[in-house]
Write an enzyme that holds these catalytic residues in place. Sequence first.
Site, PDB file in Angstrom:
ATOM      1  N   ASP A 168       0.802  -1.269   0.190  1.00  0.00           N
ATOM      2  CA  ASP A 168       0.155  -0.009   0.534  1.00  0.00           C
ATOM      3  C   ASP A 168       1.062   1.367  -0.218  1.00  0.00           C
ATOM      4  O   ASP A 168       0.185   2.569  -0.703  1.00  0.00           O
ATOM      5  CB  ASP A 168      -0.454  -0.075   1.009  1.00  0.00           C
ATOM      6  CG  ASP A 168      -0.160  -0.134   2.591  1.00  0.00           C
ATOM      7  OD1 ASP A 168       0.317   0.325   2.587  1.00  0.00           O
ATOM      8  OD2 ASP A 168       0.499  -1.710   2.975  1.00  0.00           O
ATOM      9  N   GLU A 220       7.019  -6.602  -2.543  1.00  0.00           N
ATOM     10  CA  GLU A 220       5.236  -6.807  -2.587  1.00  0.00           C
ATOM     11  C   GLU A 220       4.833  -8.121  -3.331  1.00  0.00           C
ATOM     12  O   GLU A 220       5.402  -8.300  -4.565  1.00  0.00           O
ATOM     13  CB  GLU A 220       4.366  -5.552  -2.224  1.00  0.00           C
ATOM     14  CG  GLU A 220       3.728  -5.870  -2.371  1.00  0.00           C
ATOM     15  CD  GLU A 220       2.567  -6.538  -1.651  1.00  0.00           C
ATOM     16  OE1 GLU A 220       2.241  -5.518  -1.098  1.00  0.00           O
ATOM     17  OE2 GLU A 220       1.767  -7.500  -1.962  1.00  0.00           O
ATOM     18  N   ASP A 233       8.254 -12.388  -3.537  1.00  0.00           N
ATOM     19  CA  ASP A 233       7.855 -13.032  -2.453  1.00  0.00           C
ATOM     20  C   ASP A 233       9.183 -12.627  -1.231  1.00  0.00           C
ATOM     21  O   ASP A 233      10.059 -12.620  -1.863  1.00  0.00           O
ATOM     22  CB  ASP A 233       8.058 -14.198  -2.551  1.00  0.00           C
ATOM     23  CG  ASP A 233       7.166 -15.559  -1.828  1.00  0.00           C
ATOM     24  OD1 ASP A 233       7.870 -14.853  -0.273  1.00  0.00           O
ATOM     25  OD2 ASP A 233       7.617 -16.296  -1.629  1.00  0.00           O
ATOM     26  N   GLY A 234       8.648 -11.474  -1.313  1.00  0.00           N
ATOM     27  CA  GLY A 234       9.394 -11.703   0.707  1.00  0.00           C
ATOM     28  C   GLY A 234      10.982 -12.565   1.040  1.00  0.00           C
ATOM     29  O   GLY A 234      11.845 -12.472   1.061  1.00  0.00           O
ATOM     30  N   ASP A 266       5.921  -6.361   7.106  1.00  0.00           N
ATOM     31  CA  ASP A 266       4.056  -5.568   6.990  1.00  0.00           C
ATOM     32  C   ASP A 266       3.756  -6.521   6.066  1.00  0.00           C
ATOM     33  O   ASP A 266       3.424  -6.220   4.971  1.00  0.00           O
ATOM     34  CB  ASP A 266       4.895  -4.287   6.334  1.00  0.00           C
ATOM     35  CG  ASP A 266       3.444  -3.494   6.634  1.00  0.00           C
ATOM     36  OD1 ASP A 266       2.141  -3.469   6.910  1.00  0.00           O
ATOM     37  OD2 ASP A 266       3.016  -2.650   5.427  1.00  0.00           O
ATOM     38  N   ASP A 285      -1.511 -11.944   8.174  1.00  0.00           N
ATOM     39  CA  ASP A 285      -2.021 -12.809   9.228  1.00  0.00           C
ATOM     40  C   ASP A 285      -1.132 -13.907   8.767  1.00  0.00           C
ATOM     41  O   ASP A 285      -0.786 -14.175   7.429  1.00  0.00           O
ATOM     42  CB  ASP A 285      -3.129 -12.681   9.702  1.00  0.00           C
ATOM     43  CG  ASP A 285      -4.405 -12.023  10.093  1.00  0.00           C
ATOM     44  OD1 ASP A 285      -3.293 -11.124  11.087  1.00  0.00           O
ATOM     45  OD2 ASP A 285      -5.252 -12.086   9.683  1.00  0.00           O
TER      46      ASP A 285
END
Lengths: 284, 284
Positions: free
Chosen positions: B86, B106, B137-138, B155, B158
Amino acid sequence: MELWVKEIHQDKTGLSFKVKQTLFSGKSAFQQVDIIETIGLGRILLNDGVFMFSQADEFIYHEMMAHIPIFTHPCPKNVLIIGGGDGGAAREVLKHQSVERVVMVEIDEMVVNACREYLPTLSCALNHPKLDLKIGDGVDYAATTKERFDVILVDSTDPVGSAEPLFNADFYRNTARILSDDGILITQAESPFYDSDVQRMMLANQRAFFKKLHLYLFPTLTYPGGLWGFGFASKKYSPIRDFNSERVKTSGLSCQYYNADIHCSAFVLPTFIADNLKGIIDPL
Amino acid sequence: MELWVKEIHQDKTGLSFKVKQTLFSGKSAFQQVDIIETIGLGRILLNDGVFMFSQADEFIYHEMMAHIPIFTHPCPKNVLIIGGGDGGAAREVLKHQSVERVVMVEIDEMVVNACREYLPTLSCALNHPKLDLKIGDGVDYAATTKERFDVILVDSTDPVGSAEPLFNADFYRNTARILSDDGILITQAESPFYDSDVQRMMLANQRAFFKKLHLYLFPTLTYPGGLWGFGFASKKYSPIRDFNSERVKTSGLSCQYYNADIHCSAFVLPTFIADNLKGIIDPL
């Protein structure tokens, strides 16, 4: 079938809990009173459809309301609770050996009786020999009593209906009158998110009668926004500078939320909340 | 007709907001992405039906995620954000002059593009010349990059689906590998009420790789329970003992939630939360 209970706040946001069963429903002269058993948070008391507390997290509200003033005041003997008919605030106050007498003035006997029957972990203190439980209007009591108190806790609902006068300057003038010269007044002070105008108004109404005025914060699972405030007003004491953390450590009191560090950090305000109360509350 | 959007958590509790209109709905390879305009809280982003943030209070989450580590580290130059599509975390990080480079990884380009279009107050930072935005993919990035960072912000959503590995020991080992020797890792650490087991598990998974480990707290209007946590892990720095509050005061940075006193008070834990993390996190 699934049962859910829901509270809508300001026609903007809702909070809901899954319900096992309704334990009590009654209509008193003052309000609708319900006690429900939920899946997640144990039993919940509702007045006029508004969540008052849950068994799962009421310890936060009641510990923070009682222990902050009682550990700030050097030797509180006489405590007045206005509202608080569930017994949670009295339960915490009566854990302190220094307290000799607690007067509780609850307007709605139905709340007291329903909590006696269905919420024994809160109402357990209501038969305590030091407690003088009066069924009556706390506003009238503050205006007429000849007694004086070291600590007054205003454990009220929102400023509507019978609780509305509890947020007015006349009431705060009377609480100041019946407080001892070093007394402390704690008031239920609403949400800093959704009710910032009420928060400012009620603290502004207290300002003239007290030398020290602060707001402190705590979380709640059953109130809109999850963050809530208590007003701290005193004729003498600062909640931080006059606080002796050793007293907490040597008290033997074991709390689930409150501790000596939380006592101080609860008064630290985020910038937007401090800005809203600028010129009204005191610096720490 | 009234439109309400509702998120149910653990089949126990629900949080709902009254909706003006839906602005965006899409299904990416990773999740359902929606942006709605609400009556009370401005626009809200939902991933798979779970509230990510509202315009009304996102400043709390993003200020507390970014400024706590950046004001603790004496001179953070390179920052990695995992998730955060975001743009809110990047916006706060990029307010710091010392920061020379921000890599953001992100996984879901749809989030980035939808926020660019409908949430400009967050995504405004996404075109910043210091920002290197990578769609990927982090978890893979942390396992393979040759770069090192002074601050890493996780960041994340869940711990389900694509975010689940972000809570595992393997990932934390890799973040420790790519952190500078005095680096700081901040992780989204769930609810101390509803997810205390996840909170304990994820911090236990970090313990082996960091000399200092803490939890800090902040309120939120859109997450269940209203009180939320971030993990603070560092190879060197204590968030309190190594914090120089003068840097905040002289920074010229003006925040809505964060301030130098909140920096410290956020780490003070209520007793039940401290008890849950006993033996895992460090004393302050």
